[in-house]
Design an enzyme around this catalytic site. Structure first.
Site, short mmCIF file in Angstrom:
data_model
loop_
_atom_site.label_atom_id
_atom_site.label_comp_id
_atom_site.label_asym_id
_atom_site.label_seq_id
_atom_site.Cartn_x
_atom_site.Cartn_y
_atom_site.Cartn_z
N GLY A 205 0.82 -1.21 0.00
CA GLY A 205 0.00 0.00 0.00
C GLY A 205 0.84 1.25 0.00
CB THR A 209 -1.91 2.92 4.09
OG1 THR A 209 -0.83 2.08 3.69
CG2 THR A 209 -2.19 3.92 2.99
CG HIS A 427 -2.08 32.13 -10.89
ND1 HIS A 427 -1.31 31.83 -11.99
CD2 HIS A 427 -2.30 30.94 -10.27
CE1 HIS A 427 -1.08 30.53 -12.04
NE2 HIS A 427 -1.67 29.96 -10.99
CD GLU A 428 -3.76 30.88 -6.46
OE1 GLU A 428 -4.61 29.97 -6.55
OE2 GLU A 428 -2.55 30.69 -6.65
CG ASP A 503 -1.31 25.66 -11.77
OD1 ASP A 503 -1.54 24.93 -10.79
OD2 ASP A 503 -1.38 26.90 -11.74
#
Length: 669
Positions: A205, A209, A427-428, A503
């Site tokens: 995993g 976890t 931008h945001e 991005d």
């Protein structure tokens, strides 16, 4: 040299130093007054000396047991008169009727030394003997250390306190491992039916976890010895050491049957043979061969269960994964909303929480968090509460803890120029508007131009549930939202900045997977052209592409087309909503952070002044419970005592392969 030998050596050195110091101090501080012999005779006559010790022409005078005066007797004929006077005074004193007035005169053997003259050589001899003995022991222990070099480094714990109740959010995994516990407690229940318990259990995993925690819980429930070791502890520079440690580990385990051997990060020693730079690695491969033999060879190791953990099962040797060795694999996924809620309750047991803290809200706000992330979230919240001198952890600290785990701490004191602030605000705002306008865009919870971690600003978006699958439309909307920041810069700033690098990297990754892995390009077709696994150096380095240069060109064109289509779409949406973009950027520059309600108001056509007024009214709510600003479900905010409200939705699912889903949660600038 062992620890006890070192301690003994230092003790002996300290004793010798104390003796030397005492001698020096005694000699320095207790020196008698040296006077002439004639003056010495006068002091005897004045009753200031009551005992005389003569040592080779040195006359020591004592009064009441204290060594006060010392005089050197003459050694020539001129001193005979002084000696005669000396003895006359002695005879007069000792001839008195009072015996208490007598002077005691004693002589020392000139050939005899003082007690210190005997003690110092003796101390030196003892010190030399001790040092020599320690050196002999160290020399003799060298062979023993060389032999112990090949001994196992496993740590044995026979009193594990962890139980299945301490592991939450993975009920199916618990059921798989409960059979192991039952076998260790009652092996005849299975053997009478001809059943054989798995010899090895591989926990697979993502990091965090709870794979190691599961192994501890199995040992704790079964109440058997727990041998824990890391895969890297087997591998050494010398060939054969790792194999010897494997043999020693299983020999020790046989003496403690039934027991559990847990090997953490087994991919360090169990990776495929014959791979790696320059071919195989003799030491690691010999260690792996020995492990294979011990797990399923000529010898039977009944009562020994081997558990191992890894997040790279794809690189393990096939012989290690076959039935008879690690014949059961337990996949531990990231928890779903119910699992996160249960994990939060477990980690909050010893933390004082305010009555209005709701685990259901926290679970919905932490999509994609692992168990370790959730534990870290509560710990960060506790630290923030302690920093504010609070006695209980509240919603404000928990909300800030979520953002801190995702992005890092706020940098409010960071000096930002007006130009950078304007670029970040637009931008945001571009991200937030595109996410709200796209049908499958995520819910915008928070937009901020306050720097956090590596991000100059962020747009926090979260999906409404834990969906496993991402459709093509969802992926296209996600790419469009990621490009919103760059498009806003192009429209308003008339230039582009480096702020969109994160991005663009995510956009390219998602678009390429759509074409090469998920069959979402009509031109390329339903063919997979790349692997979703990380490159395994040595096995994949020499692998050649299974497609031609022409196909590679088509893939690049399709990736470019997907991105360009999303870019054009984002440009169209922001152009149509330019007024909303300007207003949102203005609010961000003035107030720095806005939430769901403010984003919705601006998209609905509200003026900047109306938004400011609304934010002023909600300021107290934001300080008391920031979750009310980002979640619309009022039923979640009923008064309670830290318990969850409502039932979990049946469509909430665990993420099956989070690496196959595009990274979500925030748009970073």
């Amino acid at each position: 040299m062992s620890k006890n030998s070192k301690i003994l050596l230092w003790v002996m050195l300290a004793v010798v130093l104390v003796l030397i110091l005492s001698i020096v101090l005694t000699t320095t501080l207790m020196q008698p007054e040296k006077i002439a012999f004639s003056e010495y005779i006068q002091l005897i006559e004045d009753d200031k000396i009551d005992e005389i010790k003569v040592n080779n022409y040195v006359y020591d005078g004592y009064k009441d047991g204290k060594h006060i005066y010392q005089a050197a007797g003459p050694r020539n004929e001129a001193g005979n008169a002084l000696y005669e006077e000396f003895w006359n005074v002695i005879m007069v004193r000792n001839g008195d009727a009072d015996p208490d007035n007598d002077i005691k005169v004693s002589y020392s053997d000139p050939n005899a030394g003082s007690y210190m003259s005997y003690l110092m050589p003796l101390a030196g001899i003892i010190l030399v003997c001790v040092v020599f003995w320690l050196l002999i022991r160290q020399t003799q222990g060298g062979g023993g250390k060389a032999m112990s070099f090949a001994k196992t480094k496993a740590r044995v714990n026979s009193n594990i306190k962890v139980r299945f109740s301490d592991v939450a959010g993975a009920e199916e995994e618990k059921a798989e491992l409960a059979e192991v516990v039952e076998f260790l407690k009652n092996p005849h229940k299975f053997s009478d039916l001809g059943a054989r318990i798995p010899k090895g259990i591989l926990l697979v995993g993502p990091p965090g976890t709870g794979k190691t925690l599961f192994a501890k819980a199995v040992a704790g429930e079964a109440n058997v010895p727990f041998f824990s070791i890391s895969g890297s502890d087997f591998v050494e520079m010398f060939v054969g050491v790792g194999a010897s440690r494997v043999r020693d580990l299983f020999d020790a385990a046989k003496k403690s049957q039934p027991c559990i051997i847990f090997i953490d990060e087994i991919d360090a020693v169990g990776r495929q043979r014959g791979t790696g730079l320059g071919g195989g690695h003799d030491e690691r491969e010999q260690t792996l061969n020995q492990l294979l033999v011990q797990m399923d060879g000529f010898e039977t190791n009944e009562g020994i269960i081997v558990m191992a953990a890894t997040n790279r099962a794809d690189i393990l040797d096939p012989a290690l994964l076959r039935p008879g060795r690690f014949d059961r694999q337990v996949v531990v996924n990231l928890p779903d909303v119910r699992g996160r809620e249960a994990i939060l309750k477990v980690h909050a047991r010893n933390k004082p929480l305010e009555p209005n803290v709701n685990f259901k809200i926290l679970a919905r706000m932490t999509i994609g968090f692992s168990g370790a992330d959730l534990e870290n979230l509560l710990n960060e919240a506790a630290i923030l509460a302690a920093r504010a001198n609070k006695k209980m952890i509240g919603n404000h600290e928990l909300y800030e803890g979520i953002n801190k785990v995702l992005l890092g701490p706020q940098k409010k004191s960071h000096l930002v120029t007006e130009s950078d602030k304007r670029i970040t605000a637009y931008h945001e705002s571009g991200h937030a508007i595109i996410d709200k306008l796209c049908k499958h865009g995520g819910s915008v919870h928070e937009v901020s131009i306050i720097a956090r971690g590596m991000a100059a600003g962020y747009t926090m978006t979260r999906p409404d549930n834990d969906d496993n699958h991402m459709t093509k439309a969802q992926l296209e909307d996600d790419i469009c939202g990621l490009l919103g920041g760059r498009v806003a810069e192009e429209l308003v700033i008339k230039d582009v900045s480096t702020g969109a690098s994160h991005d663009l990297r995510r956009v390219t990754e998602t678009a390429r997977k759509m074409v090469t892995e998920w069959g979402m390009s009509e031109r390329v077709g339903l063919v997979t052209y790349s692997s979703d696994n990380p490159i395994f150096l040595g096995r994949d380095m020499e692998a050649h592409n299974s497609y031609s240069e022409e196909t590679a060109g088509i893939i690049d064109e399709e990736v470019h087309n997907i991105i360009e289509t999303a870019h054009a779409r984002a440009t169209k949406l922001l152009t149509e909503n330019r007024k909303v973009l300007d207003n949102m950027a203005r609010v961000l520059i003035e107030r720095e952070t806005i939430y769901t309600d403010e984003v919705d108001m601006l998209l609905a056509g509200a003026t900047v002044e109306e938004v400011y007024k609304y934010m002023d009214e909600k300021l107290k709510v934001s300080e008391e419970n920031p979750f009310k600003r980002v979640l619309k479900d009022d039923s979640l905010f009923d008064d309670g005592k830290g318990e969850t409200k409502g039932e979990s939705k049946p469509d909430d699912k665990s993420e099956d392969k989070p690496e196959d889903k595009p990274e979500g949660g925030e748009r970073r600038h």
